[in-house]
Scaffold this active site. Structure first.
Site, mmCIF file in Angstrom:
data_model
loop_
_atom_site.group_PDB
_atom_site.id
_atom_site.type_symbol
_atom_site.label_atom_id
_atom_site.label_comp_id
_atom_site.label_asym_id
_atom_site.label_seq_id
_atom_site.Cartn_x
_atom_site.Cartn_y
_atom_site.Cartn_z
ATOM 1 N N ASN A 1 0.789 -1.237 0.000
ATOM 2 C CA ASN A 1 0.000 0.000 0.000
ATOM 3 C C ASN A 1 0.821 1.286 0.000
ATOM 4 O OD1 ASN A 1 -2.642 1.495 0.377
ATOM 5 N ND2 ASN A 1 -1.439 2.230 2.124
ATOM 6 N N ASP B 1 -8.571 4.937 0.537
ATOM 7 C CA ASP B 1 -7.400 4.542 -0.252
ATOM 8 C C ASP B 1 -6.121 5.017 0.438
ATOM 9 O OD1 ASP B 1 -5.473 4.005 -2.134
ATOM 10 O OD2 ASP B 1 -6.329 5.253 -3.723
ATOM 11 N N ASP C 1 -1.115 -7.247 3.567
ATOM 12 C CA ASP C 1 -1.388 -6.169 4.519
ATOM 13 C C ASP C 1 -2.371 -5.150 3.940
ATOM 14 O OD1 ASP C 1 -0.383 -4.752 7.043
ATOM 15 O OD2 ASP C 1 0.010 -3.196 5.556
ATOM 16 N N HIS D 1 -7.276 -0.689 1.933
ATOM 17 C CA HIS D 1 -6.724 0.563 1.410
ATOM 18 C C HIS D 1 -6.225 0.434 -0.028
ATOM 19 C CE1 HIS D 1 -6.933 1.959 5.523
ATOM 20 N NE2 HIS D 1 -6.277 0.887 5.897
ATOM 21 N N GLU E 1 -5.367 -9.216 5.394
ATOM 22 C CA GLU E 1 -5.757 -8.408 6.544
ATOM 23 C C GLU E 1 -6.653 -7.281 6.046
ATOM 24 O OE1 GLU E 1 -4.094 -5.013 9.496
ATOM 25 O OE2 GLU E 1 -3.853 -5.080 7.353
#
Ligand code: CA
Length: 497
Positions: free
Chosen positions: A104, A193, A230, A234, A260
């Protein structure tokens, strides 16, 4: 097929000087003995904070502790060589490694460039505050310490959709953002995001390709069995589907993927599962929240509702159950650490039921002691291992088979049984948990266990229970405790395995 069990082999404060990779290699045989099939290891690549942070503040995905960058060659957990040796030792013991993937965001770029950015409201990221401005931003990542080995991709403002300046959030205007954030599943803060640092722009096809090539490189170089992904809420859902399919097509085999998606919202988790069409398992965040609440409320919590609104209740085949993790441990961001008295009860729930694949948090087996600053004061934390956890892990591996019958009929004492199966002579058991007083319950472990003598594997209760002709018996549990009733013959077998 046996019962799968995962260990999260780290916690946030595992000391850098103790070298987690050496520790994992040294513990591989013990992990096998306990019955673990997978070990989720923390991020293995260079953090923006060098060897002082577990790796979630990503700087360079290709630096597994090989290059002098951000103040050290090694990561917090050790060097690339030590990581590969740990994976080898775990594989030799039949344990697949799950690598931690943070796509991310990135932190601490190497250089500045001019880009057009525009401030957004912290509370609603879809609302601009002020006009676009052309200014210096630190979004150039060219990794001079690595000098283009493995990849010559340079990340710059075309590869990011947002950045942070002095704690405020700015959208980056480029040919991919066009003034909008990526389409993500979470609408917290208008659109979630943007999480932190330099937030990656997945609509850029060069970014999509670069991260696929990284995944291929990672598997070829490390031999991992799967990935823990992870911060899914987002990032656009479609990218991970594409990434996973690319890896499966490239290697012509399956890998294990755990995501997650951190929200106590079963509906959102189910939507995510639907959108990724069975490619990913998700952590059951609502079940963790129920454990936390139950541990806080004591006898005022109605144990019959422990599965209410959980993912495992509706999508058991796609659920990873857990009690705690590195984000919920004391002094960490989410800090919803399940209280010590309830941990054995919650551990029985994740390990001894048919539904879900459990993920055991490192301190539950090994304990942990650390300190950190909180509100200007140093706090010292000590976490004890969960009493009886190794015996419950053994019971999962050896006995947790056959039909499951639930006895969720009292607010403070609930239980369930497994009937066992013929190929596993001693399999089957009865579990009883209490968040109130001493309790008892008549339950059935099935006719195949008729006339056998059962005892409490955890040693909390002294009774011997003789199963009647129909498979039934009255089982006992102490106040605020858990008992796991097994065929008494198992006690000698378990210790000699
Ligand atoms: Ca993002």
């Amino acid at each position: 097929m046996g019962n799968l069990t995962i260990i999260q082999f780290f916690h946030w404060y595992y000391p850098s000087e103790n070298n987690l990779w050496l520790h994992a290699a040294e513990q591989a045989a013990h992990l096998k003995e306990m019955g673990f099939n997978f070990a989720w290891l923390p991020p293995a690549y260079k953090s923006a904070k060098g060897d002082t942070e577990p790796g979630y503040a990503v700087y360079d995905l290709y630096d597994l502790g090989e290059f002098y960058q951000k103040g050290s060659i090694r990561t917090k957990h050790g060097t690339r060589e030590e990581y590969l040796r740990a994976i080898g030792a775990l594989r030799d013991n039949g344990i697949g490694v799950l690598a931690d993937v943070i796509f991310n965001h990135r932190f601490h770029g190497d250089g500045k460039e001019i880009a057009t950015i525009q401030k957004v409201s912290t509370e609603n990221r879809t609302e601009f505050e002020g006009e676009p401005m052309s200014t210096d931003v630190s979004t150039v990542y060219n990794f001079p310490g690595r000098n283009k080995k493995y990849s010559n991709y340079t990340w710059d403002h075309h590869s990011f959709s947002g950045t942070s300046v002095n704690g405020e959030i700015f959208m980056i205007h480029n040919e991919y953002t066009n003034g909008t954030w990526g389409k993500v599943i979470s609408n917290q803060f208008g659109n979630f995001d943007y999480l932190m640092g330099d937030d990656v722009e997945f609509r850029n096809p060069f970014v999509r390709e670069e991260l696929k090539q990284w995944g291929k490189w990672y598997i070829e170089n490390t031999g991992v069995a799967g990935f823990r992904l992870d911060a899914l809420k987002h990032m656009p859902t479609d990218y991970y589907a594409e990434w996973i399919d690319f890896l499966k097509d490239t290697f012509r085999r399956d890998f294990f993927f755990i995501g997650e998606c951190w929200r106590n919202d079963r509906q959102m988790l189910m939507e995510y599962l639907d959108q990724t069409a069975g490619r990913i398992q998700l952590f059951d965040v609502p079940l963790h929240a129920n454990f936390f609440e139950a541990s806080q409320k004591g006898r005022d919590y109605d144990l019959r509702s422990i599965f209410n609104n959980t993912l495992v209740q509706v999508r058991p085949e796609r659920t990873i159950t857990f009690v705690d993790n590195h984000d919920t441990q004391p002094l960490q961001a989410l800090e919803s650490f399940v209280e010590a008295w309830f941990k054995p009860l919650a551990t029985a729930v994740i390990l001894l039921r048919e539904q879900g694949i459990p993920c055991v948090f490192y301190p539950a087996v090994y304990g942990a002691a650390y300190s950190d600053e909180a509100n200007g004061q140093t706090r010292n934390i000590k976490i004890e291992p969960v009493p009886g956890i190794e015996r419950m892990l053994h019971a999962r591996r050896d006995l947790a088979f056959g039909y499951q019958h639930d006895y969720f009929d009292h607010p403070n004492v609930v239980g369930w049984t497994r009937g066992g199966k013929d190929e596993m002579a001693l399999s089957g058991f009865a579990v009883l948990i209490s968040n109130g007083d001493d309790g008892y319950k008549t339950m059935s472990v099935g006719r195949r266990n008729a006339t056998k003598v059962f005892v409490d594997l955890l040693g909390h209760r002294p009774e011997k229970v003789t199963i009647d002709q129909d498979g039934g018996a009255e089982f006992f549990v102490s106040a605020g405790s858990v008992s796991v009733w097994v065929d008494e013959k198992y006690l000698s077998v378990e210790n000699n395995k």
